[in-house]
Design a protein around this motif. Structure first.
Motif, PDB file in Angstrom:
ATOM      1  N   THR A 191       0.671  -0.934   0.167  1.00  0.00           N
ATOM      2  CA  THR A 191       0.041   0.106  -0.030  1.00  0.00           C
ATOM      3  C   THR A 191       0.623   1.103   0.211  1.00  0.00           C
ATOM      4  N   LEU A 192       0.265   2.221   0.002  1.00  0.00           N
ATOM      5  CA  LEU A 192       0.986   3.695  -0.363  1.00  0.00           C
ATOM      6  C   LEU A 192       0.268   4.734   0.982  1.00  0.00           C
ATOM      7  N   ASN A 193       1.490   4.905   1.871  1.00  0.00           N
ATOM      8  CA  ASN A 193       0.803   5.988   2.895  1.00  0.00           C
ATOM      9  C   ASN A 193       0.954   7.407   2.417  1.00  0.00           C
ATOM     10  N   PRO A 194       0.824   7.958   1.886  1.00  0.00           N
ATOM     11  CA  PRO A 194       1.059   9.420   1.405  1.00  0.00           C
ATOM     12  C   PRO A 194       0.936  10.508   2.391  1.00  0.00           C
ATOM     13  N   SER A 195       1.685   9.920   3.458  1.00  0.00           N
ATOM     14  CA  SER A 195       1.921  11.103   4.416  1.00  0.00           C
ATOM     15  C   SER A 195       2.934  11.928   3.465  1.00  0.00           C
ATOM     16  N   LEU A 196       2.350  12.979   4.455  1.00  0.00           N
ATOM     17  CA  LEU A 196       3.222  14.492   3.536  1.00  0.00           C
ATOM     18  C   LEU A 196       4.708  14.619   4.671  1.00  0.00           C
ATOM     19  N   ALA A 197       4.225  14.003   5.733  1.00  0.00           N
ATOM     20  CA  ALA A 197       5.622  14.028   6.791  1.00  0.00           C
ATOM     21  C   ALA A 197       6.610  13.255   6.078  1.00  0.00           C
ATOM     22  N   TYR A 198       6.304  11.932   5.362  1.00  0.00           N
ATOM     23  CA  TYR A 198       7.330  11.299   5.028  1.00  0.00           C
ATOM     24  C   TYR A 198       8.645  11.276   3.542  1.00  0.00           C
ATOM     25  N   VAL A 199       6.885  12.233   2.971  1.00  0.00           N
ATOM     26  CA  VAL A 199       7.372  12.717   1.651  1.00  0.00           C
ATOM     27  C   VAL A 199       8.834  13.541   1.519  1.00  0.00           C
ATOM     28  N   GLY A 200       8.461  14.511   2.865  1.00  0.00           N
ATOM     29  CA  GLY A 200       9.976  15.743   3.082  1.00  0.00           C
ATOM     30  C   GLY A 200      11.029  14.899   3.937  1.00  0.00           C
ATOM     31  N   GLN A 201      10.554  13.426   4.493  1.00  0.00           N
ATOM     32  CA  GLN A 201      11.719  12.862   4.665  1.00  0.00           C
ATOM     33  C   GLN A 201      12.743  12.117   3.798  1.00  0.00           C
ATOM     34  N   GLY A 202      12.108  12.121   2.980  1.00  0.00           N
ATOM     35  CA  GLY A 202      12.868  11.412   1.552  1.00  0.00           C
ATOM     36  C   GLY A 202      12.839  12.347   0.497  1.00  0.00           C
ATOM     37  N   ILE A 203      12.712  13.662   0.480  1.00  0.00           N
ATOM     38  CA  ILE A 203      13.215  14.604   0.231  1.00  0.00           C
ATOM     39  C   ILE A 203      14.501  15.298   0.708  1.00  0.00           C
ATOM     40  N   ILE A 204      14.883  15.284   2.768  1.00  0.00           N
ATOM     41  CA  ILE A 204      15.940  15.750   2.957  1.00  0.00           C
ATOM     42  C   ILE A 204      16.968  14.307   2.724  1.00  0.00           C
ATOM     43  N   MET A 205      16.792  12.730   2.779  1.00  0.00           N
ATOM     44  CA  MET A 205      17.289  11.868   2.864  1.00  0.00           C
ATOM     45  C   MET A 205      18.701  12.057   1.590  1.00  0.00           C
ATOM     46  N   GLY A 206      17.244  12.264   0.003  1.00  0.00           N
ATOM     47  CA  GLY A 206      18.575  12.046  -1.288  1.00  0.00           C
ATOM     48  C   GLY A 206      17.506  11.447  -2.232  1.00  0.00           C
ATOM     49  N   PRO A 207      17.594  11.243  -3.861  1.00  0.00           N
ATOM     50  CA  PRO A 207      17.427  10.212  -4.150  1.00  0.00           C
ATOM     51  C   PRO A 207      17.743   8.929  -4.047  1.00  0.00           C
ATOM     52  N   ALA A 208      19.255   9.292  -3.862  1.00  0.00           N
ATOM     53  CA  ALA A 208      20.206   7.625  -4.024  1.00  0.00           C
ATOM     54  C   ALA A 208      20.226   7.444  -2.350  1.00  0.00           C
ATOM     55  N   THR A 209      19.427   7.524  -1.351  1.00  0.00           N
ATOM     56  CA  THR A 209      19.203   7.120   0.102  1.00  0.00           C
ATOM     57  C   THR A 209      18.428   6.237  -0.269  1.00  0.00           C
ATOM     58  N   THR A 210      17.098   7.168  -1.014  1.00  0.00           N
ATOM     59  CA  THR A 210      15.392   6.401  -1.097  1.00  0.00           C
ATOM     60  C   THR A 210      15.452   5.625  -1.984  1.00  0.00           C
ATOM     61  N   THR A 211      15.788   5.404  -3.359  1.00  0.00           N
ATOM     62  CA  THR A 211      16.203   4.386  -3.795  1.00  0.00           C
ATOM     63  C   THR A 211      16.719   3.292  -3.179  1.00  0.00           C
ATOM     64  N   HIS A 212      17.358   3.207  -2.713  1.00  0.00           N
ATOM     65  CA  HIS A 212      18.128   2.408  -2.230  1.00  0.00           C
ATOM     66  C   HIS A 212      17.282   1.244  -1.362  1.00  0.00           C
ATOM     67  N   MET A 213      16.354   2.903  -0.684  1.00  0.00           N
ATOM     68  CA  MET A 213      15.221   2.016   0.548  1.00  0.00           C
ATOM     69  C   MET A 213      14.334   1.206  -0.728  1.00  0.00           C
ATOM     70  N   LEU A 214      14.042   1.758  -1.901  1.00  0.00           N
ATOM     71  CA  LEU A 214      13.062   1.261  -3.064  1.00  0.00           C
ATOM     72  C   LEU A 214      13.580  -0.164  -3.699  1.00  0.00           C
ATOM     73  N   ILE A 215      15.501  -0.337  -3.354  1.00  0.00           N
ATOM     74  CA  ILE A 215      15.622  -1.761  -3.793  1.00  0.00           C
ATOM     75  C   ILE A 215      15.465  -2.817  -2.956  1.00  0.00           C
ATOM     76  N   GLY A 216      15.204  -1.897  -0.922  1.00  0.00           N
ATOM     77  CA  GLY A 216      14.808  -3.137  -0.077  1.00  0.00           C
ATOM     78  C   GLY A 216      13.995  -3.554  -0.129  1.00  0.00           C
ATOM     79  N   ALA A 217      12.579  -2.622  -0.137  1.00  0.00           N
ATOM     80  CA  ALA A 217      11.343  -2.984  -0.206  1.00  0.00           C
ATOM     81  C   ALA A 217      10.998  -3.521  -1.592  1.00  0.00           C
ATOM     82  N   ILE A 218      11.308  -3.306  -2.521  1.00  0.00           N
ATOM     83  CA  ILE A 218      10.992  -4.446  -3.741  1.00  0.00           C
ATOM     84  C   ILE A 218      11.762  -6.218  -3.726  1.00  0.00           C
ATOM     85  N   VAL A 219      13.039  -6.328  -3.494  1.00  0.00           N
ATOM     86  CA  VAL A 219      13.457  -7.101  -2.842  1.00  0.00           C
ATOM     87  C   VAL A 219      13.145  -8.167  -1.341  1.00  0.00           C
TER      88      VAL A 219
END
Length: 728
Positions: free
Chosen positions: A294-322
């Motif tokens: 599912t998707l939690n469209p929390s604006l706060a978690y979107v904000g966390q992703g902005i601060i973390m940056g694309p590299a870190t969030t992409t690696h997290m997404l890889i972890g979720a997919i795997v």
């Protein structure tokens, strides 16, 4: 490498040889370096003398901002384990508050006072993690089995005592490390530098002590997403233009922060009445109900992703997919995890945690081992400083031989201690120092009266360690042996050095990896036959995490203060006050949340609590689910290799494309709904900075408002839940 204890007993200001008499042989680079150091001395002295390094109003405003961050971090920490010191928004909020009241202030709000505000706010705000309330305490309260001496609940006064016991020794220990990592090695501490840049822009300052020439970018501005490469100097002629571009208008930043705060807050309030908003079945009901996609469209978690940056969030997404797209269905269909998918004990949700745990341990051991051994391996133990320093200990002794000129104040012996020159005064020539050696001299430090003296450090160290050991003894009694607590504290001091160095070089404080290393170590010294081994393991890990977090936070703030000419002793006492108040407040907030909401539950799943307890059970030999150890071992080997590749290619353009172990592991043990929201934020970051090539400051302010909005309005939701207001 023994760190210098940093006091007025050590010379802080180093003389620089005059330029060659023959103009044809003038080294322009060294001339620029000499001029930079001279300007840095003047900058530090001018701001150290502002007289507002430590104020009651600064402390109170810092505590007010810290209270907001504390609520926010407890909320997000219990959900996913993520917390932030929010240094930049703290400085912005503090500035906006005093700017609004500027007509009624007897003294103006200065940059060094702003440093105090953000130091107090950050130290208070991170206490939910530092005191173990988002991981260790839920594990003790809700996840310990009866045969492991659980579940173990503490009364409120013991909860507060436990928190106070953990909140001091890391702060005190950071002080001796300051001179080594900030003054001598000049580690970057990117977030601390970015905060200094923001404060300087807000207050109209054009220079900073470490580099009088303004910097063009903020953290992670470079295209390769590497914080260590994010700062580049520009020519003095461009300073005014760059500062105008960065400043734009502080009112615009405050307005953006307010608007994003309000929007995020309204959305958070709506989620109370419409819980479906927290888990949207964007991939269909089958994947949502059967596999938790599912998707939690929390604006706060979107904000966390902005601060973390694309590299870190992409690696997290890889972890979720795997983890959730491959391993979870595999474990379920093969019968390795036969229970419901969302069952931590028998379902694939708990099964894949072991894989993520192995990845975290592999990444932590390799990364922290490299940080600890790199200086020794590079220089055979003969050199001090980081892997790039070329000055031997004997050379340092020669370089610190000062010969003051006539009619100038030099070093005088007072009570057996050397007193340094004031920053504004020129020192004499350095004996035998070459141009190359001059470049490697430490930065000018603050005046001696603004440093934390040795007696305060040693007395504070002894008292804080004794207090920590004593409080754990009072809270847990004979369940935790005295020798285990003492060992945990001293191990925490050693590991905090690694955490500080990692933070200074990479902008990441690997407290989760540090705590896992502590748990692994204690599994070796505590017999598995001891029925309290899991409990002892958890306590030891919590102590290590607390020490590393607090030492790193203070060092980041001290970097900010050094760049702006703030007094280190004011920051030290501000951190002590913020940590103490934050410890008490965090205990109260934790008890408040856990008394209203079910933990673990739909809102607070406390995944880091399960990571803690599973780690303790793993290292104490309690066994893994069927086929988990084979997959965990294979994953660990893969990420040992990838971590080594990341270390070797640290400054290469392809570095961000190699998955980071910690980020992948977080994507695995958090349900996909949080990771997907962060990935959206990471994409926003990439679009704004890399595609549009725009300045980072606005989206950092936007992200901060989104995070704080949900964190603060969650208090309203808490009150609604406690009043049993029905959902719609």
């Amino acid at each position: 490498m023994a760190p210098d204890r940093g006091s007025s007993s050590s010379p802080d200001y180093h003389s620089i040889s005059p330029p060659p008499s023959n103009p044809q042989h003038v080294d322009t680079d060294n001339m620029s370096e000499r001029r930079r150091r001279s300007e840095a001395r003047r900058f530090i002295a001018s701001h150290a003398s502002e007289g507002q390094n430590f104020t009651v109003r600064g402390i109170l405003v810092g505590l007010g901002v810290g209270l907001v961050i504390c609520f926010s971090n407890m909320y997000f920490g219990l959900q996913t384990g993520w917390v932030s010191s929010m240094s930049m928004p703290s400085s912005l909020i503090g500035f906006a508050f005093f700017k609004t009241l500027s007509k009624h202030l007897d003294l103006p709000f200065t940059p060094v006072e702003n440093v105090l505000v953000q130091t107090v706010a950050g130290s208070m705000g991170t206490m939910p993690l530092g005191c173990g309330f988002v991981g260790v305490m839920p594990a003790l309260n809700y996840m310990l089995k009866p045969e492991e001496q659980g579940p173990l609940f503490l009364s409120l006064w013991k909860l507060i005592l436990w928190a106070l016991g953990l909140c001091f020794f890391g702060v005190v220990f950071a002080v001796p490390l300051r001179k080594q990592v900030i003054i001598r090695e000049k580690l970057k501490f990117p977030s601390g530098t970015a905060t200094a840049l923001m404060i300087g822009v807000l207050h109209g300052k054009e220079t900073m002590a470490d580099d009088p020439i303004s910097r063009t970018t903020s953290r992670n501005q470079s295209t390769d997403e590497e914080p260590a490469q994010a700062y580049t100097a520009i020519e003095p002629a461009d300073v005014e233009e760059v500062n105008k571009k960065l400043t734009s208008n502080w009112k615009a930043n405050v307005k953006l922060l307010t608007v994003s705060f309000a929007i995020s807050g309204l959305y958070t309030l709506a989620t109370y009445f419409f819980p479906i908003l927290r888990n949207l079945p964007v991939f269909g009901w089958t994947l949502a109900e059967s596999w938790l996609w599912t998707l939690n469209p929390s604006l706060a978690y979107v904000g966390q992703g902005i601060i973390m940056g694309p590299a870190t969030t992409t690696h997290m997404l890889i972890g979720a997919i795997v983890g959730w797209g491959i391993l979870s269905p595999l474990a379920k269909n093969r019968g390795w995890a036969p229970g419901p998918v969302d069952d931590w004990e028998k379902g694939s949700k708990g099964w894949i945690v072991w894989i993520s745990l192995a990845i975290m341990l592999a990444d932590s051991v390799i990364s922290l081992g490299y940080i600890a051994l790199a200086p020794i391996v590079s220089h055979g133990g003969e050199y001090i400083g980081d892997a790039h320093r070329k000055i031997k200990r004997d050379d340092w002794k020669g370089l610190l031989q000062f010969k003051p000129r006539q009619n100038r104040t030099g070093y005088t012996q007072i009570g057996g201690r050397e007193e340094v020159l004031t920053p504004l005064e020129e020192t004499g020539p350095t004996s035998g120092a070459s141009d190359e050696e001059i470049k490697d001299l430490p930065e000018p430090d603050a005046p001696s009266e603004h440093l934390v003296n040795n007696s305060t450090v040693w007395i504070g160290m002894i008292l804080s360690i004794v207090f920590c050991v004593g409080t754990i003894r009072i809270v847990f009694g004979a369940l935790v042996p005295l020798y285990a607590t003492i060992t945990a504290v001293f191990m925490a001091l050693i590991l905090s050095i690694m955490g500080v160095r990692a933070l200074g070089e990479t902008d990441l404080n690997p407290v989760s990896g540090i705590s896992k290393l502590a748990q692994l170590f204690f599994a070796l010294i505590i017999p598995q036959s001891n029925k309290n081994s899991v409990l002892i393991n958890l306590i030891a890990g919590a102590v290590s995490e607390a020490g590393a977090l607090q030492a790193g936070d203070l060092m980041q703030d001290l970097k900010t203060g050094h760049l702006l000419g703030a007094a280190p002793n004011a920051q030290f006492w501000g951190q002590i006050i913020g940590s103490a108040v934050g410890a008490v407040v965090s205990a109260l907030i934790y008890r408040l949340y856990t008394s209203v909401y079910g933990v673990p539950g739909d809102l607070f799943q406390v995944p880091t609590g399960y990571v803690w307890i599973f780690t303790a059970r793993l290292v104490t030999g309690q066994g893994l689910p069927h086929m988990a150890w084979q997959w965990a071992l294979g994953s660990a080997i893969i990420f040992i290799i990838t971590t080594c590749i990341r270390i070797v290619g640290n400054e290469k353009k392809w570095h961000p494309y190699i998955p980071g172990g910690i980020a992948v592991a977080v994507g695995m043990y958090n349900v996909p709904s949080f990771t997907l929201a962060r990935a959206i934020g990471g994409f926003v970051n990439w679009y704004w900075k890399s595609y549009r090539r725009r300045e980072e400051t606005p989206i950092v302010v936007l992200a901060s408002g989104l995070i704080l909005g949900e964190g603060v309005v969650s208090i309203v939701n808490l009150l609604l839940a406690s009043a049993s207001v029905p959902h719609l």
